[in-house]
Design a protein around this motif. Structure first.
Motif, PDB file in Angstrom:
ATOM      1  N   PRO A  90      21.444 -69.290  57.504  1.00 37.87           N
ATOM      2  CA  PRO A  90      20.100 -69.881  57.563  1.00 37.87           C
ATOM      3  C   PRO A  90      19.315 -69.611  56.274  1.00 37.87           C
ATOM      4  CG  PRO A  90      20.156 -67.873  58.866  1.00 37.87           C
ATOM      5  CD  PRO A  90      21.566 -68.109  58.366  1.00 37.87           C
ATOM      6  N   VAL A  91      19.576 -70.391  55.267  1.00 30.68           N
ATOM      7  CA  VAL A  91      19.022 -70.200  53.922  1.00 30.68           C
ATOM      8  C   VAL A  91      17.501 -70.108  53.919  1.00 30.68           C
ATOM      9  CG1 VAL A  91      18.763 -71.341  51.674  1.00 30.68           C
ATOM     10  CG2 VAL A  91      21.004 -71.240  52.783  1.00 30.68           C
ATOM     11  N   ASP A  92      16.841 -70.901  54.734  1.00 32.56           N
ATOM     12  CA  ASP A  92      15.372 -70.923  54.718  1.00 32.56           C
ATOM     13  C   ASP A  92      14.765 -69.575  55.095  1.00 32.56           C
ATOM     14  OD1 ASP A  92      14.781 -73.830  54.087  1.00 32.56           O
ATOM     15  OD2 ASP A  92      16.175 -74.003  55.772  1.00 32.56           O
ATOM     16  N   ASP A  93      15.521 -68.745  55.809  1.00 32.23           N
ATOM     17  CA  ASP A  93      15.033 -67.408  56.177  1.00 32.23           C
ATOM     18  C   ASP A  93      14.889 -66.481  54.968  1.00 32.23           C
ATOM     19  OD1 ASP A  93      15.088 -68.326  58.762  1.00 32.23           O
ATOM     20  OD2 ASP A  93      16.818 -67.115  59.376  1.00 32.23           O
ATOM     21  N   LEU A  94      15.471 -66.829  53.832  1.00 31.20           N
ATOM     22  CA  LEU A  94      15.417 -65.996  52.629  1.00 31.20           C
ATOM     23  C   LEU A  94      14.103 -66.140  51.863  1.00 31.20           C
ATOM     24  CD1 LEU A  94      18.993 -66.811  51.292  1.00 31.20           C
ATOM     25  CD2 LEU A  94      18.279 -64.687  52.415  1.00 31.20           C
ATOM     26  N   ALA A  95      13.379 -67.229  52.097  1.00 34.26           N
ATOM     27  CA  ALA A  95      12.182 -67.548  51.313  1.00 34.26           C
ATOM     28  C   ALA A  95      11.059 -66.546  51.531  1.00 34.26           C
ATOM     29  CB  ALA A  95      11.685 -68.950  51.663  1.00 34.26           C
ATOM     30  N   ALA A  96      10.219 -66.420  50.522  1.00 32.92           N
ATOM     31  CA  ALA A  96       9.016 -65.598  50.617  1.00 32.92           C
ATOM     32  C   ALA A  96       8.081 -66.202  51.653  1.00 32.92           C
ATOM     33  CB  ALA A  96       8.328 -65.522  49.263  1.00 32.92           C
ATOM     34  N   ARG A  97       7.434 -65.342  52.384  1.00 31.11           N
ATOM     35  CA  ARG A  97       6.423 -65.761  53.356  1.00 31.11           C
ATOM     36  C   ARG A  97       5.109 -65.115  52.950  1.00 31.11           C
ATOM     37  NH1 ARG A  97       9.454 -69.647  54.725  1.00 31.11           N
ATOM     38  NH2 ARG A  97      11.229 -69.172  56.007  1.00 31.11           N
ATOM     39  N   ARG A  98       4.040 -65.538  53.543  1.00 34.15           N
ATOM     40  CA  ARG A  98       2.719 -64.990  53.190  1.00 34.15           C
ATOM     41  C   ARG A  98       2.755 -63.474  53.180  1.00 34.15           C
ATOM     42  NH1 ARG A  98      -1.178 -68.892  56.662  1.00 34.15           N
ATOM     43  NH2 ARG A  98      -0.676 -70.762  55.479  1.00 34.15           N
ATOM     44  N   GLY A  99       2.405 -62.904  52.044  1.00 36.09           N
ATOM     45  CA  GLY A  99       2.309 -61.461  51.915  1.00 36.09           C
ATOM     46  C   GLY A  99       3.636 -60.737  51.809  1.00 36.09           C
ATOM     47  N   GLN A 100       4.741 -61.470  51.795  1.00 29.12           N
ATOM     48  CA  GLN A 100       6.058 -60.843  51.703  1.00 29.12           C
ATOM     49  C   GLN A 100       6.829 -61.434  50.535  1.00 29.12           C
ATOM     50  OE1 GLN A 100       8.145 -61.471  55.351  1.00 29.12           O
ATOM     51  NE2 GLN A 100       6.604 -60.477  56.604  1.00 29.12           N
ATOM     52  N   ALA A 101       7.646 -60.615  49.928  1.00 30.12           N
ATOM     53  CA  ALA A 101       8.535 -61.106  48.872  1.00 30.12           C
ATOM     54  C   ALA A 101       9.743 -61.775  49.516  1.00 30.12           C
ATOM     55  CB  ALA A 101       8.993 -59.948  47.988  1.00 30.12           C
ATOM     56  N   GLY A 102      10.342 -62.684  48.789  1.00 29.04           N
ATOM     57  CA  GLY A 102      11.581 -63.284  49.258  1.00 29.04           C
ATOM     58  C   GLY A 102      12.726 -62.293  49.129  1.00 29.04           C
ATOM     59  N   ALA A 103      13.810 -62.598  49.791  1.00 24.04           N
ATOM     60  CA  ALA A 103      14.971 -61.708  49.814  1.00 24.04           C
ATOM     61  C   ALA A 103      15.739 -61.748  48.495  1.00 24.04           C
ATOM     62  CB  ALA A 103      15.904 -62.116  50.944  1.00 24.04           C
ATOM     63  N   VAL A 104      16.383 -60.643  48.187  1.00 22.11           N
ATOM     64  CA  VAL A 104      17.403 -60.613  47.136  1.00 22.11           C
ATOM     65  C   VAL A 104      18.733 -60.770  47.868  1.00 22.11           C
ATOM     66  CG1 VAL A 104      18.552 -59.226  45.369  1.00 22.11           C
ATOM     67  CG2 VAL A 104      16.061 -59.185  45.568  1.00 22.11           C
ATOM     68  N   PHE A 105      19.545 -61.706  47.415  1.00 21.71           N
ATOM     69  CA  PHE A 105      20.833 -61.949  48.061  1.00 21.71           C
ATOM     70  C   PHE A 105      21.876 -62.233  46.983  1.00 21.71           C
ATOM     71  CE2 PHE A 105      18.904 -66.056  47.523  1.00 21.71           C
ATOM     72  CZ  PHE A 105      19.938 -66.931  47.259  1.00 21.71           C
ATOM     73  N   VAL A 114      26.964 -62.836  42.406  1.00 26.65           N
ATOM     74  CA  VAL A 114      25.832 -63.268  41.592  1.00 26.65           C
ATOM     75  C   VAL A 114      24.603 -63.100  42.470  1.00 26.65           C
ATOM     76  CG1 VAL A 114      24.769 -65.150  40.306  1.00 26.65           C
ATOM     77  CG2 VAL A 114      27.269 -64.952  40.375  1.00 26.65           C
ATOM     78  N   ARG A 115      23.652 -62.271  42.022  1.00 25.04           N
ATOM     79  CA  ARG A 115      22.440 -62.017  42.794  1.00 25.04           C
ATOM     80  C   ARG A 115      21.332 -63.014  42.439  1.00 25.04           C
ATOM     81  NH1 ARG A 115      19.948 -57.069  41.558  1.00 25.04           N
ATOM     82  NH2 ARG A 115      20.799 -57.480  39.499  1.00 25.04           N
ATOM     83  N   PHE A 116      20.526 -63.315  43.449  1.00 22.04           N
ATOM     84  CA  PHE A 116      19.379 -64.204  43.302  1.00 22.04           C
ATOM     85  C   PHE A 116      18.170 -63.551  43.966  1.00 22.04           C
ATOM     86  CE2 PHE A 116      23.047 -66.961  43.198  1.00 22.04           C
ATOM     87  CZ  PHE A 116      22.747 -67.895  42.218  1.00 22.04           C
ATOM     88  N   GLN A 117      16.994 -63.786  43.405  1.00 16.99           N
ATOM     89  CA  GLN A 117      15.736 -63.414  44.040  1.00 16.99           C
ATOM     90  C   GLN A 117      15.156 -64.689  44.629  1.00 16.99           C
ATOM     91  OE1 GLN A 117      13.510 -60.397  44.275  1.00 16.99           O
ATOM     92  NE2 GLN A 117      12.818 -61.904  45.788  1.00 16.99           N
ATOM     93  N   ALA A 118      15.024 -64.718  45.941  1.00 17.47           N
ATOM     94  CA  ALA A 118      14.424 -65.874  46.601  1.00 17.47           C
ATOM     95  C   ALA A 118      12.912 -65.836  46.397  1.00 17.47           C
ATOM     96  CB  ALA A 118      14.755 -65.861  48.087  1.00 17.47           C
ATOM     97  N   HIS A 119      12.338 -67.005  46.216  1.00 17.29           N
ATOM     98  CA  HIS A 119      10.890 -67.120  46.069  1.00 17.29           C
ATOM     99  C   HIS A 119      10.365 -68.063  47.139  1.00 17.29           C
ATOM    100  CE1 HIS A 119      10.673 -64.657  42.490  1.00 17.29           C
ATOM    101  NE2 HIS A 119      11.705 -65.325  41.999  1.00 17.29           N
ATOM    102  N   ARG A 120       9.743 -69.132  46.748  1.00 18.40           N
ATOM    103  CA  ARG A 120       9.075 -70.016  47.705  1.00 18.40           C
ATOM    104  C   ARG A 120      10.054 -71.032  48.313  1.00 18.40           C
ATOM    105  NH1 ARG A 120       7.946 -72.122  42.608  1.00 18.40           N
ATOM    106  NH2 ARG A 120       8.112 -74.382  42.461  1.00 18.40           N
ATOM    107  N   PRO A 121       9.650 -71.581  49.459  1.00 19.06           N
ATOM    108  CA  PRO A 121      10.467 -72.644  50.047  1.00 19.06           C
ATOM    109  C   PRO A 121      10.523 -73.857  49.121  1.00 19.06           C
ATOM    110  CG  PRO A 121       8.871 -71.816  51.634  1.00 19.06           C
ATOM    111  CD  PRO A 121       8.505 -71.221  50.291  1.00 19.06           C
ATOM    112  N   ALA A 122      11.610 -74.587  49.184  1.00 20.91           N
ATOM    113  CA  ALA A 122      11.778 -75.845  48.447  1.00 20.91           C
ATOM    114  C   ALA A 122      11.400 -76.966  49.416  1.00 20.91           C
ATOM    115  CB  ALA A 122      13.207 -76.003  47.953  1.00 20.91           C
ATOM    116  N   HIS A 123      10.173 -77.441  49.315  1.00 21.37           N
ATOM    117  CA  HIS A 123       9.688 -78.444  50.253  1.00 21.37           C
ATOM    118  C   HIS A 123      10.306 -79.810  49.953  1.00 21.37           C
ATOM    119  CE1 HIS A 123       6.912 -75.595  51.880  1.00 21.37           C
ATOM    120  NE2 HIS A 123       6.398 -75.369  50.681  1.00 21.37           N
ATOM    121  N   PRO A 124      10.620 -80.577  50.998  1.00 17.49           N
ATOM    122  CA  PRO A 124      11.140 -81.926  50.787  1.00 17.49           C
ATOM    123  C   PRO A 124      10.031 -82.853  50.296  1.00 17.49           C
ATOM    124  CG  PRO A 124      10.765 -81.543  53.110  1.00 17.49           C
ATOM    125  CD  PRO A 124      10.498 -80.224  52.401  1.00 17.49           C
ATOM    126  N   CYS A 125      10.425 -83.991  49.787  1.00 16.91           N
ATOM    127  CA  CYS A 125       9.460 -84.988  49.327  1.00 16.91           C
ATOM    128  C   CYS A 125       9.761 -86.322  50.004  1.00 16.91           C
ATOM    129  CB  CYS A 125       9.508 -85.128  47.808  1.00 16.91           C
ATOM    130  SG  CYS A 125      11.063 -85.805  47.194  1.00 16.91           S
TER     131      CYS A 125
END
Length: 166
Positions: A90-105, A114-125
């Motif tokens: 569930p990739v979307d669970d990695l995203a930063a939420r209000r007041g929380q940092a995103g996950a490192v995975f 290869v490590r990544f720092q998750a940030h904000r959700p990628a919203h659809p358009c």
């Protein structure tokens, strides 16, 4: 640790969705969907339009769950225009939420993690309705993936992989 599958990798030197969705996307350059990607820490994916762009440092790589497309008839995952499409997490669970940092995975497809720092959700358009399926824009809200910064250099390949959070 989760066993996942990398089902699609996208490296695109241009933005395919310009103008109005009713006009349709411009053709992708040859080679946008690839078998492997070279990841550079802090920069993104070599050859991608967001590589080494200061404005996109915290959004250089997008990771997306293929399961988000299942309710849309399972269109080609490259059409979602996300760099790394995974099945099995569930990739979307990695995203930063209000007041929380995103996950490192980390992702490891056989060439080392290869490590990544998750940030904000990628919203659809609105383009999602035009290129994936009618109703995709609404269906992908909250399921559009996550924008990330790579923390390590490495290589990712299509196929079986391991994802580890933390």
């Amino acid at each position: 640790m989760a066993e996942v599958e990398i089902v699609a990798l996208l490296v695109s030197p241009v933005h395919a969705f310009e103008g109005r969705p009713a006009d349709g996307p411009r053709p992708d350059p040859a080679g946008a969907g690839v078998e492997s990607v070279t990841v550079r820490a802090g920069l993104g994916l070599v050859g991608d339009r967001f590589f080494n762009r200061p404005a996109h440092r915290t959004a250089a790589v997008t990771v997306f769950a293929a399961e988000s497309l299942d309710g849309l008839g399972r269109p080609d995952p490259l059409l979602a225009r996300r760099n790394i499409v995974l099945r099995g997490f569930p990739v979307d669970d990695l995203a930063a939420r209000r007041g929380q940092a995103g996950a490192v995975f980390s992702l490891d497809s056989g060439d080392g993690p290869v490590r990544f720092q998750a940030h904000r959700p990628a919203h659809p358009c609105a383009w999602m309705d035009a290129v994936l399926a009618p109703g995709a824009f609404k269906a992908l809200r909250g399921h559009g993936g996550v924008r990330c910064t790579p923390l390590d250099d490495g290589v990712l390949r299509l196929g079986a992989a391991k994802l580890e959070v933390g």
